[in-house]
Design an enzyme around this catalytic site. Sequence first.
Site, PDB file in Angstrom:
ATOM      1  N   GLY A 131       2.317  -8.779 -15.105  1.00  0.00           N
ATOM      2  CA  GLY A 131       3.132  -9.047 -13.911  1.00  0.00           C
ATOM      3  C   GLY A 131       2.271  -9.166 -12.676  1.00  0.00           C
ATOM      4  N   ASP A 132       2.896  -9.579 -11.583  1.00  0.00           N
ATOM      5  CA  ASP A 132       2.234  -9.700 -10.283  1.00  0.00           C
ATOM      6  C   ASP A 132       1.079 -10.696 -10.307  1.00  0.00           C
ATOM      7  OD1 ASP A 132       3.963  -7.645  -9.448  1.00  0.00           O
ATOM      8  OD2 ASP A 132       2.564  -6.150 -10.199  1.00  0.00           O
ATOM      9  N   GLU A 133       1.198 -11.704 -11.142  1.00  0.00           N
ATOM     10  CA  GLU A 133       0.147 -12.731 -11.212  1.00  0.00           C
ATOM     11  C   GLU A 133       0.266 -13.716 -10.055  1.00  0.00           C
ATOM     12  OE1 GLU A 133       2.379 -12.269 -13.652  1.00  0.00           O
ATOM     13  OE2 GLU A 133       1.332 -11.472 -15.406  1.00  0.00           O
ATOM     14  N   GLY A 134       1.414 -13.653  -9.361  1.00  0.00           N
ATOM     15  CA  GLY A 134       1.619 -14.589  -8.243  1.00  0.00           C
ATOM     16  C   GLY A 134       2.592 -15.708  -8.590  1.00  0.00           C
ATOM     17  N   ASN A 192      13.272  -4.849 -10.205  1.00  0.00           N
ATOM     18  CA  ASN A 192      11.997  -4.152 -10.407  1.00  0.00           C
ATOM     19  C   ASN A 192      10.821  -5.101 -10.129  1.00  0.00           C
ATOM     20  OD1 ASN A 192      12.765  -5.640 -12.627  1.00  0.00           O
ATOM     21  ND2 ASN A 192      12.320  -4.055 -14.133  1.00  0.00           N
ATOM     22  N   HIS A 242       8.635 -10.651  -5.923  1.00  0.00           N
ATOM     23  CA  HIS A 242       7.868 -11.896  -5.833  1.00  0.00           C
ATOM     24  C   HIS A 242       7.516 -12.138  -4.374  1.00  0.00           C
ATOM     25  CE1 HIS A 242       9.283 -13.755  -9.872  1.00  0.00           C
ATOM     26  NE2 HIS A 242       8.842 -12.519  -9.983  1.00  0.00           N
ATOM     27  N   ARG A 263      27.482  -2.285 -24.355  1.00  0.00           N
ATOM     28  CA  ARG A 263      28.696  -3.046 -24.042  1.00  0.00           C
ATOM     29  C   ARG A 263      29.686  -2.292 -23.165  1.00  0.00           C
ATOM     30  NH1 ARG A 263      28.022  -4.730 -29.613  1.00  0.00           N
ATOM     31  NH2 ARG A 263      26.789  -2.860 -29.484  1.00  0.00           N
ATOM     32  N   THR A 284       7.418  -0.975  -5.118  1.00  0.00           N
ATOM     33  CA  THR A 284       7.278   0.481  -4.978  1.00  0.00           C
ATOM     34  C   THR A 284       6.176   0.889  -4.007  1.00  0.00           C
ATOM     35  OG1 THR A 284       5.748   0.480  -6.832  1.00  0.00           O
ATOM     36  CG2 THR A 284       8.068   0.919  -7.338  1.00  0.00           C
ATOM     37  N   GLY A 285       5.293  -0.031  -3.637  1.00  0.00           N
ATOM     38  CA  GLY A 285       4.175   0.321  -2.761  1.00  0.00           C
ATOM     39  C   GLY A 285       3.062   1.077  -3.496  1.00  0.00           C
TER      40      GLY A 285
END
Length: 334
Positions: A16-19, A43, A46, A138, A251-252
Amino acid sequence: MVFSMPCIVVVGGFFGDEGKGKIVAYLALRDEVDACARTGSVNAGHTVVWRGVKYGLRMVPSAFVYENCRLYIAPGANVNVDVFLKEVDETNVKGRIWVDKYSSIIEAKHVELDQATGGRIGTTGQGVGPAIADRVRRVAKLAEDVEELKEYLADVPLELNKLLDRKGKVILEGTQGTFLSLIHGTYPYVTSRDTIASAICSEAGIGPKKIDDVLLVFKAYVTRVGKGPLEGEIDREEALRRGWLEKATVTGRERRAAPFNFNLASKAVMLNTPTQLAITKLDVLYPECAGVRSFGELPLEAKQFIREIEEKLKVPVALIGTGPNVEDVIDRRL
Ligand code: GTP
Ligand code: IMP
Ligand code: MG
């Protein structure tokens, strides 16, 4: 090199966070995309830096920067209603954003449960896992059950498919990365959904035969937030020294860092079957690349790095990120 468009899936190749957000925003503007559907949930943050403003988008698709683009939240997505309404307001997209009636809802009880129990995995504490668990049981509340969402409801797969049948251009915006996948990632240190290209299509309701391009996004180094293995991890001081110490959008928290990992990248290629790659943050690895817009202007070392990626992964690098702004891209399709 030209994208065949109309339908392209944008997927993360590491943790994640690859841009992806910035790449999606660039494509929307450059290719004048008709629609963009976001998958996943709050979560995933972007980051889009556009006209001097930095947006940390958790619900609104990153393609919002292109004003003619219709924006959709996929049926497989999980909606936090407050975050959605706030972002719609901040990005001023009311009137061109829709939520699928089957998107499920994150409620306060899910956030509480996640924060009380998610420490073992290092979750973002946004309630996504518990909300998905309720969907699987469900018993989830869906978007169609929420009064504030009534005016945004749509049959998103139907609208996207109709657009594609009319030769419209559509981006499916993936969230997180291949190795955070519930199925293919480093279980149990993963998120609560599958994150690979085929799962993104499934979340949006687009069949595999309608996909023209899969754009796999890698960062020039690897980062990971939260717990779980990270091969070749460098310590915080070294990450700081190299300029690799990032802060998570949602989340920083500080992101852990490691050099570009060809073994992981090869596996990501196998799982996602990309037609093209994007490599972001080349300017962080080679500061002389900052703001460069053509391949020819890159320093030799940076060119060699890109060529090494193409040789080892056997997929062309179509886009290269050279800065945080949406326009900071070398577009080799042109
Ligand atoms: P997830 O769905 O959460 O995985 O996020 P994402 O892939 O959209 O990435 P995110 O925006 O969380 O993190 C990427 C970071 O890199 C952000 O801070 C971007 O502004 C920044 N960024 C993206 N591309 C480039 C680039 O080419 N150069 C530089 N310097 N920064 C970039
Ligand atoms: P959860 O998805 O909040 O349950 O978190 C599970 C794991 O996935 C944790 O390690 C998180 O840090 C990570 N994670 C979830 N979403 C993202 C994201 O968008 N970017 C990077 N890591 C994420
Ligand atoms: Mg992110």
